[in-house]
Design an enzyme around this catalytic site. Structure first.
Site, mmCIF file in Angstrom:
data_model
loop_
_atom_site.group_PDB
_atom_site.id
_atom_site.type_symbol
_atom_site.label_atom_id
_atom_site.label_comp_id
_atom_site.label_asym_id
_atom_site.label_seq_id
_atom_site.Cartn_x
_atom_site.Cartn_y
_atom_site.Cartn_z
ATOM 1 N N GLU A 142 39.694 37.937 34.764
ATOM 2 C CA GLU A 142 41.358 38.273 35.349
ATOM 3 C C GLU A 142 41.749 38.280 36.943
ATOM 4 O O GLU A 142 42.817 37.827 36.943
ATOM 5 C CB GLU A 142 41.708 39.949 35.005
ATOM 6 C CG GLU A 142 41.574 40.672 35.544
ATOM 7 C CD GLU A 142 40.036 40.923 35.543
ATOM 8 O OE1 GLU A 142 39.444 42.367 36.096
ATOM 9 O OE2 GLU A 142 38.683 40.130 35.106
ATOM 10 N N CYS A 186 32.824 43.855 35.053
ATOM 11 C CA CYS A 186 33.090 44.269 36.168
ATOM 12 C C CYS A 186 32.066 45.824 35.915
ATOM 13 O O CYS A 186 31.421 45.918 35.593
ATOM 14 C CB CYS A 186 33.694 44.457 36.992
ATOM 15 S SG CYS A 186 33.122 44.532 39.090
ATOM 16 N N HIS A 244 34.994 38.688 37.167
ATOM 17 C CA HIS A 244 36.639 39.324 36.398
ATOM 18 C C HIS A 244 36.771 37.714 36.586
ATOM 19 O O HIS A 244 37.264 37.054 37.224
ATOM 20 C CB HIS A 244 37.210 39.910 38.221
ATOM 21 C CG HIS A 244 36.610 40.757 38.622
ATOM 22 N ND1 HIS A 244 37.403 41.900 37.575
ATOM 23 C CD2 HIS A 244 35.772 41.628 39.343
ATOM 24 C CE1 HIS A 244 36.704 43.180 38.354
ATOM 25 N NE2 HIS A 244 36.304 42.999 39.175
#
Length: 244
Positions: free
Chosen positions: A189, A96, A187
């Site tokens: 995560e 990002c 993302h």
């Protein structure tokens, strides 16, 4: 393999009880893919950096609420650090904000997108020709879906960069810069549960239709584990290249 995570922000405090901060998110992600990967965390937002570049086998720049073109000291310092890693051919992945930082630091252009907010689960399509050139990209996937949260986008690629995946909303969703820098706009995560809570917390920032569509999209399957494996495989492949 030791992976250094360059932390550029914190999870919003009201969300940390349920979701942890970024170190917990990245730890949970990579533990699901390869328990042999060791993570070291550096709060570059507070000026913390490795004492030596070889402390880690590779580095990953995380997300941030800030923009890479903000003229603040820590971002200027990070820009120079990215350039140094690139010059030394040390494997580097950007997520990002980190993806945008790779483009910005290495000669590309990043700007606020006229397409507005990208939030929720978005899908990107691999560039089939490019994907065939890289063994660390998944052969079984022609598309992938990840949680996203961004207004800025990579507008112009830096020199020696190729697009690995994109979409109509985000044409430059995954890029390779030279041989040692990999950028990913999404993302891996982020969980969909976290995305839901983040959108709800920040709902006043978004147009109503954008927020509603994003919340509905969170029912979709994401390929976060596949992309985490891409990150690991990419870094390992670069290390083998250095050894050869």
């Amino acid at each position: 393999m030791i992976l250094g995570i360059l932390l550029c922000d914190d999870v919003r405090e009201p969300l940390q009880t349920d979701h942890g901060n970024y170190p917990e998110m990245f730890t949970q992600l990579f533990e699901q893919v390869d328990t042999r990967v060791q993570l070291r965390f550096y709060r570059v937002i507070d000026g913390q950096y490795p004492e030596s570049l070889d402390e880690c086998d590779g580095y990953l720049i995380g997300g941030s609420r800030f923009s890479v073109y903000d003229n603040t000291r820590w971002i200027v310092t990070l820009t120079a650090f990215v350039q140094r890693l690139s010059q030394q051919h040390i494997p580097l992945v950007g997520i990002c904000f980190g993806h945008q930082m790779l483009a910005w630091a290495l000669g590309g252009d990043v700007t606020r997108s006229d397409k507005g907010w990208g939030i929720g689960v978005h899908q990107a399509t691999f560039n089939a020709h490019e994907a065939l050139q890289h063994s660390w990209l998944p052969e079984a996937l022609d598309k992938y879906a990840l949680v996203v949260s961004h207004q800025d986008q990579v507008l112009t690629l830096p020199p020696h960069a190729t697009i690995l995946a994109g979409s109509p909303f985000c044409p430059n969703a995954m890029m390779l810069v030279g041989d040692y820098c990999l950028g990913i706009q999404g993302h891996p995560e982020f969980t969909t549960h976290y995305s839901q809570d983040l959108i709800t917390l920040r709902r006043a920032l978004y147009p109503e239709k954008t927020a509603n569509n994003a919340l509905n999209s969170l029912l979709a399957h994401t390929h976060h584990l596949d992309i985490a494996q891409v990150i690991i495989s990419f870094i390992k492949s670069r290390l083998l290249r250095v050894q050869d």
